[in-house]
Design a protein around this motif. Structure first.
Motif, PDB file in Angstrom:
ATOM      1  N   PRO A  68     -11.436  45.502  -5.593  1.00  0.00           N
ATOM      2  CA  PRO A  68     -10.611  44.954  -4.518  1.00  0.00           C
ATOM      3  C   PRO A  68      -9.120  45.126  -4.804  1.00  0.00           C
ATOM      4  N   PHE A 123      -9.436  38.371  -6.974  1.00  0.00           N
ATOM      5  CA  PHE A 123     -10.157  37.892  -5.793  1.00  0.00           C
ATOM      6  C   PHE A 123     -11.480  37.244  -6.198  1.00  0.00           C
ATOM      7  N   PRO A 124     -11.817  36.067  -5.615  1.00  0.00           N
ATOM      8  CA  PRO A 124     -11.175  35.396  -4.467  1.00  0.00           C
ATOM      9  C   PRO A 124      -9.994  34.501  -4.829  1.00  0.00           C
ATOM     10  N   VAL A 133      -5.150  35.163  -4.020  1.00  0.00           N
ATOM     11  CA  VAL A 133      -4.822  35.842  -2.764  1.00  0.00           C
ATOM     12  C   VAL A 133      -3.599  35.158  -2.152  1.00  0.00           C
ATOM     13  N   ARG A 153     -20.420  36.111   1.003  1.00  0.00           N
ATOM     14  CA  ARG A 153     -19.414  37.154   0.787  1.00  0.00           C
ATOM     15  C   ARG A 153     -19.939  38.461   1.373  1.00  0.00           C
ATOM     16  N   TYR A 194      -4.659  36.829   5.815  1.00  0.00           N
ATOM     17  CA  TYR A 194      -5.475  36.878   4.605  1.00  0.00           C
ATOM     18  C   TYR A 194      -6.399  35.681   4.423  1.00  0.00           C
ATOM     19  N   TYR A 226     -11.375  33.801   2.910  1.00  0.00           N
ATOM     20  CA  TYR A 226     -10.377  34.620   2.206  1.00  0.00           C
ATOM     21  C   TYR A 226     -10.714  36.107   2.324  1.00  0.00           C
ATOM     22  N   TYR A 227      -9.659  36.893   2.447  1.00  0.00           N
ATOM     23  CA  TYR A 227      -9.752  38.355   2.544  1.00  0.00           C
ATOM     24  C   TYR A 227      -9.229  38.951   1.239  1.00  0.00           C
ATOM     25  N   SER A 228      -9.845  40.054   0.792  1.00  0.00           N
ATOM     26  CA  SER A 228      -9.547  40.582  -0.544  1.00  0.00           C
ATOM     27  C   SER A 228      -8.342  41.508  -0.582  1.00  0.00           C
ATOM     28  N   GLU A 287     -13.508  46.467   0.525  1.00  0.00           N
ATOM     29  CA  GLU A 287     -12.866  45.228   0.961  1.00  0.00           C
ATOM     30  C   GLU A 287     -13.919  44.140   1.076  1.00  0.00           C
ATOM     31  N   ASP A 297     -14.667  36.316   1.830  1.00  0.00           N
ATOM     32  CA  ASP A 297     -15.426  35.152   1.380  1.00  0.00           C
ATOM     33  C   ASP A 297     -15.456  34.081   2.454  1.00  0.00           C
ATOM     34  N   PRO A 309     -16.267  40.432  -8.275  1.00  0.00           N
ATOM     35  CA  PRO A 309     -16.413  40.419  -6.810  1.00  0.00           C
ATOM     36  C   PRO A 309     -17.719  41.015  -6.313  1.00  0.00           C
TER      37      PRO A 309
END
Length: 687
Positions: free
Chosen positions: A76, A81-82, A85, A476, A512, A518-520, A532, A535, A579
């Motif tokens: 990622p 991550f997670p 971020v 995820r 994000y 949450y976005y990686s 990508e 979560d 991840p």
């Protein structure tokens, strides 16, 4: 062997010398556990008895790693991550400050907001090994799933078994399985009987043609499909094929097949008009005028060139509809049972109440001669036609979706019940007689596979409309792609919807984190592959529905990249791990479609977990710049249409089987493995 293992979860026997392979067997079992698999007792025993099992064991591990997507590196953008971020705008500002500090020359692009002009944006700033070092080891959980690998027969036996399974499938295959069938057909040289799906028949016939064997056909369209497949074209005939020049022996075989088919049933000349242009091109390759010994084959191309006039069955039906003579239309359609069943809705919509008994009678006579999957499809269709759909969602064979409102008038309830009774009676006649039926509970909401086109190649993947329970404190999902030539930017997005499918927010490269999700981080180049993640913590997120989508922002589409996949994992909050942990992957599907926006699945909050409903849909999207902000409306309509539809599920099939149960029948345990066998029995039990 890799393909065989991935497709069947059976491992062909090794051919090496006997010896002591106990150490390798222990290593194999340990390696499989790390990927979420386990070797059966028979498979381990086989490995233990081999003198040199290392290469054999490695092939097994490589096969299952590829099945869950662990054959590539998933790195990622943010290595923690997670965790770690940042806020979206803060991260962009840091990238701008970094660019200014480096004195990047293209300040005008930065001023216009072009994030790609920032050196730190969209490119991983750490190595894969540095990412691994930033994460603790994954802790085991009692909720972890294990998939068992079975020991099969010899490589030749397993190859033949898979070939027969694909060739005799009662449902159309997806693109990946059609390609695999073609490869196996070239190896085996066998002609199974029956081959109920005409696309599969054309693939097998193409392999026979290459060996100089006569094809087995019973319609003129079978010959056209065969010619397209042999030319590397579209066997479904949806896309015009660039036909190759055929060798003289091949031309003779094709013309002879055409001639015998038309001679036996001249009415089949009417089928030529549907693909007239393709027939004209084929005539240029076969030179039928040079072969006067096959006059009926010459008639085919005379019809295509309009030198001979025939009226197709479809044309006669259209005339009857134009004259509002519904009974006449039903009578004409009765000569083509499958076509009649597919026109039932139209007959009922345009007919009067007095016409209904005639339509029902026609269906009663046609049902015994109709494919089982077509009967089941009509049964499913009618169950959704007594009230308007939330939205009509159409999907072609490439899973491209088209959405519109349902403006059709609902069908009469009594008419629907009458035809439903006829369909159920015919399906009951074909089902096996059982004295006791048990069904895996997880299977009840799985749709009966009526077509492989409604699914994707992968692991843990179910047909469109299937619902499956997903447990775990953390959901995820991930997407991976690797470009072929052009710089390609895919964006993983999660739309967060409320109980009424109202838009409550999203997580993507423009946002994000939202509502606990949450976005990686955004990756914009996949020359060496890019991944990508998003979560969705179960307790932190409050949205009722979560809809992951993969947008092609720029570059190559899903059918053009070297590789692309979507999948999802679950884990408990204290499991930690990197991840991407292969043992936590619950499903992994390929992404191969003609749209620019992929909708693989939708998750609905239910109790202490989620229910996943498979979509396998692709929206057309824009040629560049697809974002969740621009397709919110069509997304809502699509989800509403799929979730509100009643599908022909295993629970519905089990209900019909129980209705036929008797004391003398055998016991039946319905599983995912024998579901296709039951479908085949429904399809093949015609008189």
């Amino acid at each position: 062997m890799l393909t065989l293992i991935r497709r069947t979860l059976r491992v062909p026997l090794a051919t090496g010398a006997a010896g002591d392979g106990r150490a390798a067997a222990r290593q194999l079992d340990s390696a499989l556990l790390q990927v979420g698999f386990k070797a059966s007792k028979e498979l381990l025993g086989h490995v233990e008895g081999l003198a040199q099992p290392t290469a054999y064991a490695k092939t097994i591990v490589d096969a299952v790693r590829g099945l869950v997507g662990d054959d590539v590196q998933h790195n990622p953008y943010f290595k923690d991550f997670p965790h770690g971020v940042p806020d979206t705008v803060e991260f962009w500002a840091d990238c701008v400050r970094d660019a200014l500090a480096r004195r990047v020359p293209d300040f005008h692009e930065i001023g216009r907001g072009n994030l790609l002009a920032l050196p730190r944006y969209g490119r991983v700033q750490h190595t894969y090994e540095e990412m691994l070092a930033a994460h603790d080891e994954l802790l085991p959980s009692i909720k972890d799933h294990l998939t068992v690998l079975q020991l099969g027969g010899t490589l030749e036996e397993e190859t033949r078994r898979l070939f027969l399974e694909l060739a005799t499938s009662p449902t159309p295959l997806n693109e990946a399985d059609l390609t695999l069938l073609a490869e196996l057909a070239e190896q085996t040289g066998e002609l199974p009987d029956p081959i109920p799906v005409r696309e599969n028949r054309a693939v097998v016939n193409a392999a026979r043609l290459a060996r100089g064997a006569a094809p087995v056909v019973d319609t003129v369209t079978d010959v056209l499909r065969l010619a397209c497949q042999a030319s590397g074209g579209d066997v479904t005939l949806l896309e015009p094929a660039r036909l190759r020049s055929f060798r003289r022996p091949e031309r003779r075989l094709l013309l002879a097949a055409l001639d015998s088919t038309v001679e036996e049933s001249p009415g089949k000349l009417g089928d030529v008009l549907k693909h007239r242009e393709q027939w004209k091109r084929l005539g240029e390759r076969l030179h039928p005028h040079e072969h006067e010994q096959w006059p009926h084959a010459q008639d085919v191309f005379a019809v295509a060139r309009k030198q001979k006039t025939v009226r197709s069955l479809a044309g006669r039906v259209e005339i009857a509809f134009q004259d509002s003579d519904i009974r006449k239309a039903a009578e004409i359609l009765s000569t083509a049972p499958g076509m009649l069943v597919r026109q039932v809705d139209r007959l009922l919509r345009h007919g009067t109440k007095e016409d209904v008994p005639h339509i029902v009678d026609a269906i009663s006579k046609a049902a015994p001669e109709t494919s089982g999957r077509v009967l089941c499809s009509l049964l499913e269709h009618l169950e959704n036609r007594t009230a308007p759909d939330a939205a009509r969602v159409f999907a072609n064979r490439s899973r491209r979706a088209w959405i519109t409102e349902d403006s059709r008038p609902p069908l009469d309830q009594e008419a629907v019940e009458s035809i439903t009774a006829v369909l159920e009676d015919e399906i009951l006649r074909r089902l096996p007689e059982v004295s006791e039926l048990t069904v895996d509970p997880d299977l009840l909401d799985v749709t009966v596979p009526l077509s492989g086109k409604a699914s994707e190649e992968g692991f843990g993947v179910l047909p469109r409309g299937s619902r499956t329970w997903v447990e775990g404190e953390l959901l995820r999902f991930f997407t991976y792609w690797r470009q072929t030539e052009m710089r390609t930017d895919y964006d993983l997005t999660a739309a967060l919807l409320g109980p009424d499918l109202d838009f409550q927010g999203h997580v993507s490269w423009t946002n994000y984190h939202h509502d606990g999700a949450y976005y990686s981080g955004d990756l914009t180049d996949a020359s060496e592959g890019a991944t990508e993640f998003i979560d969705i913590p179960r307790d932190a997120s409050t949205s009722r529905f979560v809809v992951p989508q993969v947008n092609v922002y720029s570059g190559e589409g899903f059918n053009e990249v070297a590789e692309s996949m979507f999948g999802f994992m679950t884990r408990d909050g204290d499991q930690r791990g990197k991840p991407f942990e292969p043992s936590t992957v619950r499903a992994r599907s390929a992404m191969r479609g003609t749209g620019r926006v992929a909708l693989p699945v939708v998750f609905e909050r239910a109790g202490d977990g989620w229910v996943a409903t498979w979509l396998h849909l692709y929206l057309r999207g824009a040629s560049w710049g697809n974002r969740i902000e621009t397709n919110r409306g069509v997304l809502r309509e699509t989800i509403a249409g799929v979730l509100s539809r009643k599908y022909f599920t295993v629970a519905r099939l089990a209900e019909l089987i129980r209705r036929k149960s008797n004391q003398d029948g055998a016991k039946l345990h319905l599983t995912l493995d024998n579901l296709l066998d039951i479908t085949a029995s429904v399809d093949n039990a015609r008189p």
